[in-house]
Design an enzyme around this catalytic site. Structure first.
Site, PDB file in Angstrom:
ATOM      1  N   LYS A   1       0.853  -1.189   0.000  1.00 43.22           N
ATOM      2  CA  LYS A   1       0.000   0.000   0.000  1.00 43.22           C
ATOM      3  C   LYS A   1       0.879   1.226   0.000  1.00 43.22           C
ATOM      4  O   LYS A   1       1.977   1.233   0.579  1.00 43.22           O
ATOM      5  CB  LYS A   1      -0.890   0.034   1.236  1.00 43.22           C
ATOM      6  CG  LYS A   1      -2.205   0.774   1.022  1.00 43.22           C
ATOM      7  CD  LYS A   1      -3.154  -0.042   0.167  1.00 43.22           C
ATOM      8  CE  LYS A   1      -4.531   0.589   0.090  1.00 43.22           C
ATOM      9  NZ  LYS A   1      -5.451  -0.252  -0.689  1.00 43.22           N
ATOM     10  N   GLY A   2       0.402   2.267  -0.638  1.00 45.66           N
ATOM     11  CA  GLY A   2       1.069   3.558  -0.591  1.00 45.66           C
ATOM     12  C   GLY A   2       0.114   4.601  -0.066  1.00 45.66           C
ATOM     13  O   GLY A   2      -1.061   4.617  -0.459  1.00 45.66           O
TER      14      GLY A   2
END
Length: 1058
Positions: A602-603
């Site tokens: 995830k970013g």
């Protein structure tokens, strides 16, 4: 570690050899050609010479100047403030000696000029009254559409005691320049010295609101004659306009700045030109002054020009400052240093240690390095400590009172231990220690690319005659321990060492960049707080945002989300929870991805409080700076090699998330433009014209959530049409809109960004469907279609009375807590949107009455909406809860199969089979493939639902725990299977891949070609994840090795029978 990456030496004045990095150790790809870059930088050795003398600005002659001067003399004389015998002398000095051009006099009134003459004379009188006889003039005249600033200054010096005019005019006029409310600046140093003023001279600043030739140009317009301001076009020479044209052309096509330099013919003077998009580098004008002053230069003239396509260009004439000491390099060397550092400055023009740089205590690199560590420290110093871990081990987490106490203590400790301001206050006290810590960082990561010609030295301390000795880590530890005045200070400064040790690669020394990115080794994270170890970690820092990208496996998938903050208080809360939220989202993704070959990632990008409108800018900078660390360098002097302590090629698989769905096309095209060989698979969720399968258009995420909702109805024999439903996340969103379109429940309440919509008799379905199809919030719901008991409360509403007589004091608070109310009754709650931890252990008590959950069924569609502790508390009270990691996995399945198609097809067939044509024609293969993807999502969701339901009935274990156990069991078995000899059994391999791969791909391409084109590591992951998931789904989480033996016997019988 650093000693393994050195070659050559740089000998300082102290005779010590400073190691430099080995260029040849950084792998290049021979057949890769230079690709378009986000930043343009003039490369040393490419000399541009201005073929004209003067500034390139020639004001039209003001024919009425003599008469105006006479009128000014008359008025000054009439006022009697200046002695009669000095009036003509003072007016003539103002008109003829300060270097003010005719443009000013032609546009200014006589009264204003008289006022300025009086002000300057008054400053001289005040100087004579001072004990030090110092002549100090500070004149400022500000209006809505123009301003004038005049002050005394010594060339080549930044002073904290100065007038601050540059910072003031920049904040008031330049930083907010946009569209017709843009401002241009002309500033110059008067050619004549001040009487009795030593080497002081007057610096004049003139600010004018722009009058564009064409305020609304076409989107791709770059012609300077069309985009320019009227004054600019009137005053500039053809050569100067041609120069600006070149910069405009380059800046319009780039994310970052255009930086170039021109020699002024016949002099040592240099003209530095910097172009960038308006609003992308607040504070650049002032910071540039500090930068060239640091290198012993001064400016004779500066211009800031705005163009109606949103480009801002700074043009600065630089020359050696008078009396600049011998410690400064010659301008011929320092100008290239400045050009490279402008790129660094552009990333963070207003770094929080800027005052140390302006005062000469730190170089620009040292100050920005310290700023980055300050950001790092905020996220990793607010740890809970040994005392919390001890207390946690002593308490019973199954006891609600104990669990709630720990939950509150955890939040409080992280909030109050070290604030961002407190950390900065500590860091500011140790500039000398910072210099030593920075030198250690530079010694590891700086690459000397030009041999003896390299003027970009790692220390950047030209003001110091020697290169300081690089201290070892133990020596740095000792230095900090001896220097820090208390334990808190020592903890903060020790975080610099942790940061230095964690950085595996960075674009800090890349000549062109738009944000600073660091690939970190996550092993410094405490296992007590982060029990699932991360594989990879990126930290990205810019003036507009800070962000992380976290992944749990080398090959991993997850979306990029952008977090906005409504206020400074909301920003502070979001900043404190940024990393933990990112970690939990990636961990959830890891559990979701049990059915696919990729692990979880995830970013998260957090917009700075002053840049809430910079979603696109932040996303582009984040993506490009991470790509700096993924791609090999291709343009010497533009993208130089970096030191890679990770030593392995990395590929990220990214996708859309909150506030980024409209930006993935740009990321795909940008990866293609930068020559990334993996551009097709870099981002999922892209436009169908680029081969993407948009999740929202085909309801991919909702299909999975929906299977869990329908599964509950099926198991409990519920009539869907009679179920009273609550949903957070409205008809404007992907998940929310598709849940409305696919469902047939009795919707009683919907909560979205605009407010709350409620009707106990059921919301009008036709109106709901209209909003869902049009993707509009509930603010657009036709309220005449509510029953007499229904209501709508918008976030801007205050003191609103509900049909029950209850008064809503604040609409935002009502919206944020509506899902916790007990005044309304619901059967099914499906969170389709909302902030993480909207229901935590404490607030879950509001959904429990007399030890029984007031909402019997919850399917968590929104990621992390409910904390794990809250889920367990609700399940203990009888609620049927299915968590996000199980329910919300349709999107990742769709993305994985989208990538599989891009890897399986060659470019030509990918374009013809998976890309919607320019005229909107959808290939038949694409349509059929989407249907198979949807079917696979529903199949995987049904299999997991049945496995969890069955296990819960047999064991009595909470479904939220079983969901995690199932995910861990599948991923663990997946990794084990990939390392066994089962893969080497070709018949078994073919059989498993034939079942795992979409039939349409197998029919169109064939298994042999797919195996040739798709990387073996990816196929191994498909093989392992398919076998592991089918075994666990069918045989159970706690199935024995004997069960696996039976499972494999059945599989082998199928293989042999085939």
């Amino acid at each position: 570690m650093a000693s393994q990456h050195i070659n050559g030496t740089l000998e300082g004045a102290n005779g010590l050899a400073l190691p430099n990095k080995l260029l040849e150790r950084v792998v290049r790809t021979p057949d890769r050609q230079p690709s378009p870059q986000p930043t343009h930088l003039g490369v040393p050795g490419q000399t541009h010479v201005l073929q004209e003398t003067g500034s390139g600005y020639v004001a039209p002659k003001f024919e009425g100047k003599s008469k105006q001067m006479d009128d000014v003399i008359t008025q000054v004389d009439a006022k009697g403030f200046i002695p009669d015998e000095l009036v003509e002398q003072e007016v003539a000095w103002f008109y003829n000696e300060l270097g003010i051009d005719d443009m000013y006099f032609s546009t200014e009134t006589v009264d204003a000029i008289v006022s300025n003459v009086h002000s300057l004379y008054a400053a001289k009188i005040a100087a004579y009254a001072r004990d030090d006889k110092k002549l100090e003039i500070r004149l400022d005249k500000e209006a809505a559409d123009h301003a004038i600033y005049i002050d005394t200054s010594r060339p080549g010096l930044s002073s904290s005691e100065g007038s601050g005019f540059e910072a003031r005019l920049e904040a008031k006029y330049l930083d907010g320049s946009k569209g017709p409310r843009s401002f241009r600046v002309e500033t110059f140093r008067s050619p004549s010295k001040l009487p009795g003023g030593g080497d002081q001279a007057l610096r004049c600043y003139f600010v004018y609101q722009t009058t564009f030739q064409n305020p609304t140009p076409a989107e791709n317009e770059t012609d300077v004659e069309v985009l320019g301001d009227a004054r600019f076009l009137q005053k500039t020479t053809p050569n100067t306009r041609a120069l600006y044209q070149r910069v405009l052309d380059a800046a319009a096509s780039r994310t970052g700045p255009v930086i170039d330099m021109y020699d002024v013919e016949g002099t040592r003077e240099k003209r530095l030109v910097v172009g960038f998009k308006q609003g992308s580098a607040l504070g650049m004008f002032t910071s540039l002054s500090d930068l060239y002053h640091y290198y012993g230069l001064t400016s004779s003239r500066k211009y800031v020009e705005q163009f109606s396509n949103g480009i801002c260009i700074l043009s600065i004439y630089l020359k050696p400052a008078p009396n600049s000491d011998k410690n400064h390099p010659p301008i011929e060397a320092s100008i290239h240093q400045i050009m490279k550092e402008v790129s660094l400055l552009y990333c963070i023009p207003q770094n929080r240690l800027k005052h140390h740089f302006a005062d000469g205590k730190l170089s620009l690199q040292e100050a920005i390095y310290a700023h980055c560590v300050w950001v790092f420290t905020q996220h990793f110093l607010n740890r809970l400590g040994n005392e919390y871990n001890t207390l946690s081990s002593l308490l019973d987490l199954n006891n609600n009172v104990h669990a709630e106490l720990l939950s509150k203590m955890k939040k409080r400790l992280r909030t109050e231990t070290f604030t961002a301001d407190y950390i900065l206050e500590i860091i500011n006290q140790y500039p000398e220690v910072i210099r030593s810590l920075y030198l250690s960082f530079a010694n590891t990561h700086y690459v000397q690319t030009r041999g003896e010609q390299d003027d970009f030295l790692p220390t950047l301390s030209y003001l110091r005659m020697k290169v300081d000795r690089v201290l070892t880590d133990d020596e740095l530890k000792t230095l900090i321990s001896k220097t820090a005045i208390n334990e808190h200070h020592e903890m903060v400064m020790m975080s610099f060492r942790i940061f230095n040790s964690a950085v595996l690669k960075t674009n800090f020394y890349t000549p062109t960049k738009v944000a600073l990115s660091f690939r970190l080794d996550p092993s410094f994270l405490p296992a007590e707080e982060y029990p699932q170890p991360l594989y990879g970690m990126f930290l990205v820092i810019s003036s507009e945002f800070r962000g992380f990208h976290l992944r749990f496996r080398d090959i991993a998938r997850g979306g990029i989300r952008i977090v906005k903050s409504r206020s400074r208080e909301a920003y502070a809360i979001n900043a404190r929870s940024l990393f933990d939220e990112n970690y939990n989202l990636a961990n959830t993704q890891q559990r979701k991805n049990k059915d696919i070959p990729e692990g979880g990632s995830k970013g998260v990008i957090l917009l700075d409080v002053q840049h809430q409108d910079k979603v696109t800018v932040a996303f582009e900078k984040y993506i490009d700076s991470i790509m700096d660390l993924l791609l090999p360098p291709t343009s010497p002097g533009i993208k130089d090699p970096i030191v890679d302590l990770h030593g392995k090629e990395e590929i990220l698989f990214l996708g859309p998330d909150e506030n980024t769905a409209d930006l993935v096309n740009w990321a795909t095209e940008h990866a293609r433009a930068r020559g990334a060989p993996w551009w097709k698979s870099f981002f999922t969720g892209k436009s169908p014209k680029l081969g993407g399968i948009p999740h929202d258009a085909y309801g991919m995420t909702t299909l999975s959530v929906r299977e869990y909702v329908l599964g509950i109805y099926r198991k409990l024999n519920l009539d869907e049409r009679q179920v009273r439903k609550l949903q957070t996340g409205g008809p404007d969103g992907d998940l929310g809109s598709n849940e409305i379109l696919l469902g047939n429940e009795k919707y009683c309440a919907i909560v979205d960004g605009s407010g709350v919509l409620f009707d106990p008799n059921g919301l009008d379905r036709t109106e709901l469907l209209r909003l869902a199809k049009e993707r509009k919030m509930i603010v657009n719901f036709e309220i005449t279609k509510l029953s007499k008991d229904g209501y709508r409360v918008l976030v801007e509403d205050n003191n609103l009375t509900l049909p029950s007589g209850e008064v809503v004091n604040n609409g935002i608070t009502f919206r944020n807590t509506f899902h916790l109310r007990d005044a309304e009754s619901f059967d099914m709650f499906v969170p389709c949107g909302g902030r993480p931890e909207s229901i935590d252990f404490s607030s879950a008590s509001r959904l429990i009455s007399k030890a029984k959950a007031i909402i019997p069924y919850i399917v968590e569609g929104a990621n992390l909406f409910i904390t794990q502790e809250a889920k367990l508390r609700l399940e203990k009270a009888g609620c049927v809860v299915f968590k996000d990691a199980s329910a919300n996995k349709g999107g990742v399945t769709s993305s994985s199969l989208e990538v599989l198609a891009s890897l399986s097809f060659d470019d030509e067939n990918f374009l013809s089979h998976m890309c919607v044509q320019a005229d909107g024609t959808v290939p038949k293969f694409y349509q059929d493939y989407v249907k198979q993807v949807q079917a696979k999502i529903q199949e995987n969701a049904r299999l997991e639902f049945e496995a969890i339901w069955r296990e819960a009935e047999e064991t009595g274990v909470a479904k939220s725990i079983l969901s995690d156990k199932l995910s861990i069991a599948i991923t663990k078995m997946d990794e084990e299977l990939q390392g066994t000899e089962l893969w080497d059994n070709l018949a078994l391999r073919r059989s498993v891949l034939s079942d795992a791969l979409p039939p349409l791909l197998l029919h169109e391409i064939g298994l042999e070609k797919i195996q040739q084109r798709v990387p073996e590591s990816y196929l191994r992951a498909i093989f392992g994840s398919y076998l592991a998931s089918r075994f666990i789904y069918n045989m159970g989480i706690s199935a024995s090795p004997v069960s696996f033996f039976a499972f494999m016997n059945k599989r082998m019988a199928k293989v042999n029978g085939a």
